[in-house]
Design a protein around this motif. Structure first.
Motif, PDB file in Angstrom:
ATOM      1  N   GLU A   4      52.986  63.794  45.025  1.00  0.00           N
ATOM      2  CA  GLU A   4      53.958  62.780  45.979  1.00  0.00           C
ATOM      3  C   GLU A   4      55.045  62.931  45.858  1.00  0.00           C
ATOM      4  OE1 GLU A   4      52.453  58.995  45.331  1.00  0.00           O
ATOM      5  OE2 GLU A   4      50.249  59.439  45.456  1.00  0.00           O
ATOM      6  N   GLU A  19      63.804  56.081  54.176  1.00  0.00           N
ATOM      7  CA  GLU A  19      63.199  56.225  55.442  1.00  0.00           C
ATOM      8  C   GLU A  19      62.322  57.606  55.088  1.00  0.00           C
ATOM      9  OE1 GLU A  19      65.602  58.273  58.182  1.00  0.00           O
ATOM     10  OE2 GLU A  19      67.103  58.605  56.937  1.00  0.00           O
ATOM     11  N   LEU A  20      61.344  57.956  55.997  1.00  0.00           N
ATOM     12  CA  LEU A  20      60.525  58.962  55.776  1.00  0.00           C
ATOM     13  C   LEU A  20      61.114  60.199  56.828  1.00  0.00           C
ATOM     14  CD1 LEU A  20      56.726  57.520  56.221  1.00  0.00           C
ATOM     15  CD2 LEU A  20      57.834  58.689  54.236  1.00  0.00           C
ATOM     16  N   ASP A  22      59.880  63.957  58.073  1.00  0.00           N
ATOM     17  CA  ASP A  22      58.580  64.529  58.105  1.00  0.00           C
ATOM     18  C   ASP A  22      57.699  64.372  56.969  1.00  0.00           C
ATOM     19  OD1 ASP A  22      59.870  66.288  60.015  1.00  0.00           O
ATOM     20  OD2 ASP A  22      60.825  67.641  58.765  1.00  0.00           O
ATOM     21  N   GLY A  23      57.482  62.802  56.978  1.00  0.00           N
ATOM     22  CA  GLY A  23      56.458  62.516  56.120  1.00  0.00           C
ATOM     23  C   GLY A  23      56.934  62.541  54.557  1.00  0.00           C
ATOM     24  N   VAL A  24      58.099  62.836  54.173  1.00  0.00           N
ATOM     25  CA  VAL A  24      58.802  62.818  52.877  1.00  0.00           C
ATOM     26  C   VAL A  24      59.608  61.383  52.847  1.00  0.00           C
ATOM     27  CG1 VAL A  24      59.873  63.939  50.970  1.00  0.00           C
ATOM     28  CG2 VAL A  24      58.364  65.301  52.586  1.00  0.00           C
ATOM     29  N   PRO A  25      59.278  60.569  51.894  1.00  0.00           N
ATOM     30  CA  PRO A  25      59.960  59.442  51.591  1.00  0.00           C
ATOM     31  C   PRO A  25      61.517  59.821  51.030  1.00  0.00           C
ATOM     32  CG  PRO A  25      58.441  59.535  49.834  1.00  0.00           C
ATOM     33  CD  PRO A  25      58.227  60.541  50.956  1.00  0.00           C
ATOM     34  N   ASP A 170      60.338  76.421  57.702  1.00  0.00           N
ATOM     35  CA  ASP A 170      58.697  76.308  58.070  1.00  0.00           C
ATOM     36  C   ASP A 170      58.329  77.109  59.209  1.00  0.00           C
ATOM     37  OD1 ASP A 170      56.495  75.190  58.889  1.00  0.00           O
ATOM     38  OD2 ASP A 170      57.084  73.047  59.110  1.00  0.00           O
TER      39      ASP A 170
END
Length: 211
Positions: A4, A19-20, A22-25, A170
Motif C-alpha cells: 500500500e 487526495e487520490l 490514479d488510486g494512490v493516496p 505507463d
C-alpha cells in the motif's frame, strides 16, 4: 501489488491536503504560516525558484520542519516496511539525519541529478552526503552519468550496488496503437508533431531536441 503506497509531498496554494491520484493516496505537508506563502516547491524546482526569487530561501527551514513532522506523524501512526525518499536533499537529509535508525524503516534514496549537482558547489551539503548515503538500504539514480558522479566522489558506499533506474512511463496508457492521427490537425498543427515534457530551462535540452 501486495503493498500500500502513500505519497508525502509539500503543499502549495490551491492543492488539496489529501487526495487520490490514479488510486494512490497523496498527503501534503504544510510549511508556512499561511497557505498562500507555500510557493517554494512548485512550479519547477526549489533551487530554480530560489534563484528567481531569493526571498523564498526563508521558507526552507519551514519546509524541512514540515516534512520532518509529516514523516514523524506517519511513522508513529502505522508500521511502514520501507520509505522511498526522492532527492538526496532535502528529503533524504530529513529522513537520514532527522530520525534514529530504530525509529525509521529501511530507507531507499533516489537522486534525480540536481541534488548531486548541488554537492559539487556547496561544501556543506557535500560534507553531509556521506552520512545520508550510509543510512540508505538502497540507492538509485535515474541516469548512468549520475552513478559515475557518485563513483568519482569517493563516498564510502558500494558503488556496484547503486542501481540506475530511469523514471518510467505507463505503457498501458502510452502506446503507439492509441495514437489519434487526426489530433494535430484538429488543433491547428501540421505533422510531424513532437511532444516533450519538462521544465522550459536550458539544461532540459529542448534546443537539442528542436535541432
Amino acid at each position: 501489488p501486495d503493498w500500500e503506497p502513500l505519497i508525502l509531498a509539500p503543499a502549495y496554494p490551491g492543492a488539496r491536503p489529501e487526495e487520490l491520484l490514479d488510486g494512490v493516496p497523496v498527503r501534503r505537508s504544510h510549511y508556512a504560516p499561511l497557505a498562500r506563502w507555500e510557493t517554494l516547491c512548485y512550479p519547477g524546482s526549489i533551487l530554480a525558484r530560489v534563484q528567481q526569487q531569493p526571498g523564498l530561501i526563508g521558507l526552507v527551514p519551514g519546509l524541512l520542519t514540515g516534512l520532518w513532522r509529516a514523516v514523524a506523524n506517519e511513522l508513529n501512526s502505522r508500521r511502514y516496511d520501507c520509505v522511498h525518499a526522492h532527492w538526496f536533499f532535502p528529503q533524504g537529509a530529513v529522513h537520514a539525519l532527522g530520525f534514529s535508525t530504530h525509529r525509521h524503516p529501511p530507507l531507499v534514496l533516489t537522486s534525480h541529478g540536481g541534488d548531486l549537482g548541488l554537492t559539487q558547489r556547496w561544501p556543506l551539503l557535500r560534507s553531509q552526503l556521506g552520512r545520508i548515503l550510509r543510512r540508505a538500504a538502497a540507492i538509485t539514480v535515474v541516469a548512468p552519468g549520475m552513478k559515475d558522479m557518485l563513483a568519482a566522489s569517493g563516498y564510502p558506499i558500494d558503488i556496484q550496488a547503486v542501481r540506475v533506474i530511469p523514471m518510467g512511463a505507463d505503457l498501458k496508457r502510452f502506446r503507439p496503437e492509441l495514437r489519434d492521427p487526426g489530433w494535430p490537425r484538429r488543433h491547428g498543427l501540421l505533422p510531424p508533431v513532437i511532444l516533450s515534457v519538462g521544465r522550459l530551462v536550458e539544461k532540459k535540452g529542448f534546443g537539442i531536441m528542436i535541432e
